[in-house]
Design a protein around this motif. Structure first.
Motif, mmCIF file in Angstrom:
data_model
loop_
_atom_site.group_PDB
_atom_site.id
_atom_site.type_symbol
_atom_site.label_atom_id
_atom_site.label_comp_id
_atom_site.label_asym_id
_atom_site.label_seq_id
_atom_site.Cartn_x
_atom_site.Cartn_y
_atom_site.Cartn_z
ATOM 1 N N GLU A 83 2.188 3.661 3.292
ATOM 2 C CA GLU A 83 2.665 2.990 4.504
ATOM 3 C C GLU A 83 4.195 2.974 4.433
ATOM 4 O OE1 GLU A 83 0.628 -0.786 4.432
ATOM 5 O OE2 GLU A 83 -1.343 0.173 4.334
ATOM 6 N N HIS B 171 3.346 -3.725 6.406
ATOM 7 C CA HIS B 171 2.178 -2.838 6.340
ATOM 8 C C HIS B 171 2.128 -1.972 7.579
ATOM 9 C CE1 HIS B 171 -0.123 -4.575 2.919
ATOM 10 N NE2 HIS B 171 0.658 -5.607 3.194
ATOM 11 N N SER B 172 1.378 -0.860 7.459
ATOM 12 C CA SER B 172 0.936 -0.099 8.633
ATOM 13 C C SER B 172 -0.438 0.458 8.259
ATOM 14 C CB SER B 172 1.952 0.984 9.000
ATOM 15 O OG SER B 172 2.121 1.868 7.937
ATOM 16 N N ARG C 13 -2.872 4.939 -0.974
ATOM 17 C CA ARG C 13 -3.009 3.496 -0.728
ATOM 18 C C ARG C 13 -3.065 2.728 -2.050
ATOM 19 N NH1 ARG C 13 -4.516 0.272 3.453
ATOM 20 N NH2 ARG C 13 -5.852 -1.508 3.098
ATOM 21 N N HIS D 98 0.869 -1.184 0.000
ATOM 22 C CA HIS D 98 0.000 0.000 0.000
ATOM 23 C C HIS D 98 0.903 1.232 0.000
ATOM 24 C CE1 HIS D 98 -3.110 -2.845 1.875
ATOM 25 N NE2 HIS D 98 -3.508 -2.551 0.650
HETATM 26 ZN ZN ZN Z 1 -1.311 -2.044 4.122
#
Ligand code: ZN
Length: 338
Positions: free
Chosen positions: A67, A150-151, A106, A64
């Motif tokens: 992130e 991810h975050s 994203r 994404h």
């Molecule tokens: Zn993510």
């Protein structure tokens, strides 16, 4: 007979040799014809560091685009990892959905593609689907262990955790959770997905590989602390895999669980959100987590959102305004401390 889409060759050309030794910095070149470049390409940075025989780790960030812990740790790792210290191979793609990463969004600005909902991908699909297809058919098969960072991106913030999923193959599941423990984030999660279809996670797991994902913060940025967690976690995972020598640096981690869909709360209506608990705070069943105020006029009681289970607040919505259907919060249960 027509060749099925899945069997058509990928249009992506790597400029690195996956069988080469030493350090190679290059690109995955994906043809993308457009107004400002008739025969142009998307150039996705990739680094291959290899030495001796040994296992292969695939490390990916910015699946994404908004992130940042993964890219921050992986651009550094690509520059600093000494091939002489490696037993095996490390493939680093710090910004997997590169168009989204460059846009700070994203999803991809080219096709609105959410890469982590596009797996296993299509070689004749959109730009995002072509990236997914290349990862599925050309990168994952090379790997013994896959770490995908991810975050929360711009709209969610998380307690910093590494995670794996419950899997039908309990031996594979145990190997994934061993790798999560080795990563040694402040929190370690047995993760429940809202919808696992189309995820890189599912594709890697279905190929029988060891898979670790993370949620290391969010709010559209990365902090000194969250980048350090990502950096140390990457090195720990490479030690765990035997690619770097030495033992992972063991630090205490709190094991969390998302035991049912009761852990998720979604907004029913739009408004101004006032949280009554912050990340990491303990919450009890029935306790108010947040109030959402209608902002058209005063004198309207807020909608109260209450915890459906005991636990800690593990994730929260970030923007001060919330829309109907947005994920408001995630509660996780603490199962064990090490
Ligand atoms: Zn993510």
């Amino acid at each position: 007979m027509l060749t099925s889409a899945a069997l058509r060759p990928s249009p992506i050309t790597p400029t690195v040799d996956f069988d080469g030794k030493g350090v190679q910095h290059g690109h995955l070149r994906l043809p993308y014809s457009r107004d400002d470049s008739a025969w142009g390409s998307v150039m996705i940075p990739i680094c291959v560091i290899a030495n001796c025989e040994g296992p292969t780790a695939l490390l990916t960030g910015a699946n994404h685009g908004d992130e940042y812990e993964g890219p921050a740790a992986l651009f550094e790792l690509a520059q600093t990892l000494d091939p002489a210290a490696i037993n095996g191979r490390v493939i680093i793609v710090p910004a997997l959905n590169y168009p989204a990463f460059r846009a700070g969004t994203r999803t991809s600005p080219i096709d609105r593609g959410n890469l982590n909902r596009s797996f296993p991908g299509r070689s004749d699909g959109t730009v995002t689907e072509k990236i997914a297809d290349y990862v599925t058919r050309h990168l994952i098969p090379l790997a013994d262990i896959v770490l995908d960072f991810h975050s929360g991106g711009r709209t969610l913030d998380f307690l910093p955790y590494a995670a794996a999923h419950e899997l039908p193959d309990k031996d594979q599941e145990a190997r994934c959770f061993d790798a999560v423990a080795a990563f040694a984030a402040p929190f370690s999660m047995k993760m429940l997905e809202i919808d696992a279809v189309g995820m890189l996670d599912t594709t890697v797991e279905e190929m029988g590989k060891v898979f670790v994902t993370t949620e290391l913060g969010g709010a559209g940025t990365a902090t000194a602390r969250s980048i350090e967690i990502a950096r140390k976690g990457s090195l720990n995972l490479l030690r765990h895999a035997g690619i770097l020598s030495g033992e992972p640096n063991a630090v205490p981690t709190r094991w969390l669980d998302m035991p049912s869909s009761d852990c998720f709360t979604f907004a029913q209506d739009e408004g101004l959100i006032a949280f009554a608990a912050d990340l990491g705070d303990p919450v009890r069943t029935g306790e108010v987590i947040a109030r959402v105020y209608s902002v058209g006029k005063t004198g309207i009681a807020p909608i109260e959102y209450r915890a459906a289970m005991d636990g800690v607040l593990a994730a929260r919505h970030v923007p001060g305004l919330i829309k109907a259907g947005d994920c408001l919060s995630v509660i996780a249960t603490i199962t064990e401390e090490t």
